[in-house]
Design a protein around this motif. Structure first.
Motif, mmCIF file in Angstrom:
data_model
loop_
_atom_site.group_PDB
_atom_site.id
_atom_site.type_symbol
_atom_site.label_atom_id
_atom_site.label_comp_id
_atom_site.label_asym_id
_atom_site.label_seq_id
_atom_site.Cartn_x
_atom_site.Cartn_y
_atom_site.Cartn_z
ATOM 1 N N GLU A 191 0.831 -1.266 -0.156
ATOM 2 C CA GLU A 191 0.124 -0.135 0.006
ATOM 3 C C GLU A 191 0.714 1.346 0.042
ATOM 4 O O GLU A 191 0.578 2.209 -0.558
ATOM 5 N N ARG A 194 2.070 1.554 -3.438
ATOM 6 C CA ARG A 194 1.088 2.027 -4.476
ATOM 7 C C ARG A 194 0.643 3.686 -3.968
ATOM 8 O O ARG A 194 0.477 4.412 -5.113
ATOM 9 N N VAL A 198 4.211 5.426 -5.975
ATOM 10 C CA VAL A 198 3.743 5.505 -7.231
ATOM 11 C C VAL A 198 3.383 7.089 -7.409
ATOM 12 O O VAL A 198 3.618 7.783 -8.444
ATOM 13 N N GLU A 205 3.461 2.510 -12.131
ATOM 14 C CA GLU A 205 2.456 1.520 -11.881
ATOM 15 C C GLU A 205 3.007 0.144 -12.134
ATOM 16 O O GLU A 205 2.645 -0.887 -11.278
ATOM 17 N N LEU A 208 4.630 -2.370 -10.006
ATOM 18 C CA LEU A 208 4.272 -3.182 -9.079
ATOM 19 C C LEU A 208 3.917 -4.565 -9.315
ATOM 20 O O LEU A 208 3.297 -5.720 -8.750
#
Length: 262
Positions: A191, A194, A198, A205, A208
């Motif tokens: 998390e 992200r 990111v 992205e 990931l």
């Protein structure tokens, strides 16, 4: 008669400076030879090993820890499937995975680092190497594996995880499976990656996609099996020239073909 300035008495004679430089260079050359020796030993051992999977994780977990038990099960299933299991050779998660492979009758390899907390603490090894340099050991842990299973761990585990991710992100390594074992441990990190990394633009992205989270030994082994079946012909040459790897792929093809026919 020329008188020396007072500060001249505190400067070493010119010859001493040269000797000091030679000693420094001699030490550098000796270190280089040690590093080269560790790489050669690692290449010799691992290039002949056959299909292998590297397992990372904390050295602090005891046999009562749930992740220790999961690592043992994972090592056992990998061993029964025909993989050699490679770890850092220490206690905790490393011992658990090696123990599973050892009790499955498979190769159980420990690439140990020369620190008192880890050396000789893992009795479940069929092969072992002792490294003085962390970076050589890390390169060997990553070099010949068909996949990496990352159990919860500390600084060392995170170092190894991000080394693997960096090599794949920069295309210095083929994108082998990186499996983060244990969603309760890894989800907060994912998390953060992200929602922070990111969004700040420090990774993309797509970065990931280099890893996935798994929660069972069966899922981990199945993921690596499927990868080998789908990508075997695309893997680097050192895999496909190894007769142990080629025969392993044939066994997997027969196994999955028989399963599909049923």
């Amino acid at each position: 008669m020329r008188y020396r300035k007072w500060k001249d008495f505190f400067l070493p004679p010119k010859g001493w400076t040269i000797i000091g430089e030679l000693k420094t260079k001699q030490g550098d050359v000796w270190s280089l030879l040690q590093i080269l020796s560790e790489f050669v030993q690692g290449f010799d051992l691992l290039s002949e090993l056959g299909p292998s999977v590297t397992v990372f994780g904390s050295s602090r977990f005891t046999p009562e820890n749930p992740y220790y038990r999961k690592a043992y099960e994972t090592g056992y299933l990998l061993g029964k499937e025909g993989y050699a299991v490679v770890t850092g050779g220490g206690p905790g998660i490393m011992e658990a995975a090696n123990r599973g492979a050892f009790e499955a009758g498979a190769e159980s390899v420990g690439l140990q680092i020369d620190i008192p907390e880890e050396v000789d603490k893992n009795p479940y090894l069929t092969k072992r190497l002792l490294f003085k340099h962390f970076f050589v050991r890390k390169a060997m842990l990553l070099r010949y594996a068909l996949g990496y299973i990352i159990f919860p761990g500390g600084y060392g585990t995170f170092d190894e995880l991000f080394e693997a991710l960096t090599l794949m992100q920069t295309k210095k390594s083929y994108p082998f499976p990186i499996l983060l074992f244990g969603s309760e441990y890894w989800k907060p990190l994912v998390e953060f990656m992200r929602r922070t990394m990111v969004e700040f633009g420090t990774i993309s992205e797509d970065d990931l996609n280099f890893f996935q989270i798994v929660d069972s030994p069966e899922e981990a082994v199945e993921t690596i099996n499927r990868f080998v079946l789908e990508k075997s012909k695309l893997l680097p040459e050192e895999f496909n020239v190894n007769p142990k790897f080629r025969s392993f792929v044939k066994r997997l093809e027969q196994k999955y073909s028989a399963g599909e026919q049923k």
